[in-house]
Design an enzyme around this catalytic site. Structure first.
Site, short mmCIF file in Angstrom:
data_model
loop_
_atom_site.label_atom_id
_atom_site.label_comp_id
_atom_site.label_asym_id
_atom_site.label_seq_id
_atom_site.Cartn_x
_atom_site.Cartn_y
_atom_site.Cartn_z
N SER A 128 -2.74 -7.67 3.21
CA SER A 128 -3.03 -7.49 4.64
C SER A 128 -3.35 -8.84 5.28
O SER A 128 -2.95 -9.12 6.42
CB SER A 128 -4.22 -6.54 4.82
N LYS A 174 -15.31 -8.48 4.74
CA LYS A 174 -14.22 -8.86 5.66
C LYS A 174 -14.52 -8.37 7.07
O LYS A 174 -15.08 -7.30 7.26
CB LYS A 174 -12.91 -8.19 5.21
N HIS A 204 0.84 -1.21 0.00
CA HIS A 204 0.00 0.00 0.00
C HIS A 204 0.87 1.26 0.00
O HIS A 204 0.60 2.22 -0.72
CB HIS A 204 -0.88 0.05 1.26
N ARG A 225 -2.11 -6.37 -8.06
CA ARG A 225 -0.96 -7.24 -7.79
C ARG A 225 -0.84 -8.34 -8.82
O ARG A 225 0.22 -8.66 -9.30
CB ARG A 225 -1.08 -7.88 -6.40
O1 PNS Z 1 -8.68 -3.16 0.65
P1 PNS Z 1 -9.97 -3.76 0.13
O2 PNS Z 1 -10.69 -4.51 1.22
O3 PNS Z 1 -9.75 -4.60 -1.10
O4 PNS Z 1 -10.89 -2.51 -0.30
C1 PNS Z 1 -12.17 -2.70 -0.83
C2 PNS Z 1 -12.96 -1.38 -0.78
C3 PNS Z 1 -13.10 -0.92 0.68
C4 PNS Z 1 -12.23 -0.31 -1.57
C5 PNS Z 1 -14.36 -1.64 -1.40
O5 PNS Z 1 -15.00 -2.68 -0.69
C6 PNS Z 1 -15.24 -0.39 -1.41
O6 PNS Z 1 -15.08 0.47 -2.27
N1 PNS Z 1 -16.15 -0.29 -0.42
C7 PNS Z 1 -17.05 0.84 -0.28
C8 PNS Z 1 -18.47 0.51 -0.77
C9 PNS Z 1 -18.51 0.66 -2.28
O7 PNS Z 1 -18.46 1.75 -2.80
N2 PNS Z 1 -18.54 -0.49 -3.00
C10 PNS Z 1 -18.42 -0.52 -4.45
C11 PNS Z 1 -19.74 -0.46 -5.17
S1 PNS Z 1 -20.74 -1.87 -4.86
#
Ligand code: PNS
Length: 160
Positions: free
Chosen positions: A128, A41, A17, A90
């Site tokens: 993570s 998660k 990150h 990645r």
């Molecule tokens: O680090 P991660 O867990 O891969 O991040 C995922 C994250 C938090 C970026 C994603 O789940 C997200 O954007 N969540 C906010 C809700 C949202 O806007 N979802 C996308 C449209 S359904």
């Protein structure tokens, strides 16, 4: 002025990150690192802990801020006049889900573009989840996370 949002769970922030933050901070005038809840998660670190870890490692960037947000990423980006969402990629395994997210976000707001940065190959195996798994068995995670994060994980996993 190009403003970008770099979203994630950051549970915890890793060297992968940090590499994306560093590179994106050089490309955009202002970078917002947004800590969001990922409903898929169960977070190990609280939102406060995740924000605090990130703040400590981006302290020396004058164009990077850390925020937390509950809700749709695209709505947050719009509320902050950010026209770009930055995601790190990645491996091929990341692609399918990220592609779907990018398309959903574009459907919700076509004025916000998702851009992908290929991970530095030094960090392509870090996630993570892997950090938490190795740390939970007492493995050495010093090369996987920033030093401040290493200390916090050690303390959290071996409370006095
Ligand atoms: O680090 P991660 O867990 O891969 O991040 C995922 C994250 C938090 C970026 C994603 O789940 C997200 O954007 N969540 C906010 C809700 C949202 O806007 N979802 C996308 C449209 S359904």
């Amino acid at each position: 002025m190009a403003r970008a949002v770099y979203p994630g769970s950051f549970d915890p922030v890793t060297n992968g990150h940090l590499d994306i933050i560093d590179r994106a901070s050089k490309v955009f005038d202002h970078l917002i690192v947004a800590v969001l809840e990922n409903p898929r998660k169960n977070a190990f670190f609280s939102m406060k802990e995740r924000v605090s870890m990130l703040e400590s490692i981006v302290d020396h960037y004058n164009n990077v801020e850390v925020v937390c947000y509950k809700g749709l990423l695209i709505e947050y980006a719009q509320s902050r006049n950010a026209s770009i969402i930055i995601k790190g990629l990645r491996a091929i395994s990341d692609f399918e889900f990220e592609f779907q997210m990018a398309l959903v976000n574009r459907k919700l707001n076509c004025n916000v573009e998702t851009m992908f940065m290929m991970t530095n190959n030094m960090y392509s195996y870090i996630s993570s989840s892997i950090v938490k798994e190795v740390a939970s068995y007492g493995g050495d995670i010093r090369d996987l996370v920033p030093p401040q994060v290493y200390q916090i994980i050690r303390e959290k996993l071996s409370p006095r």
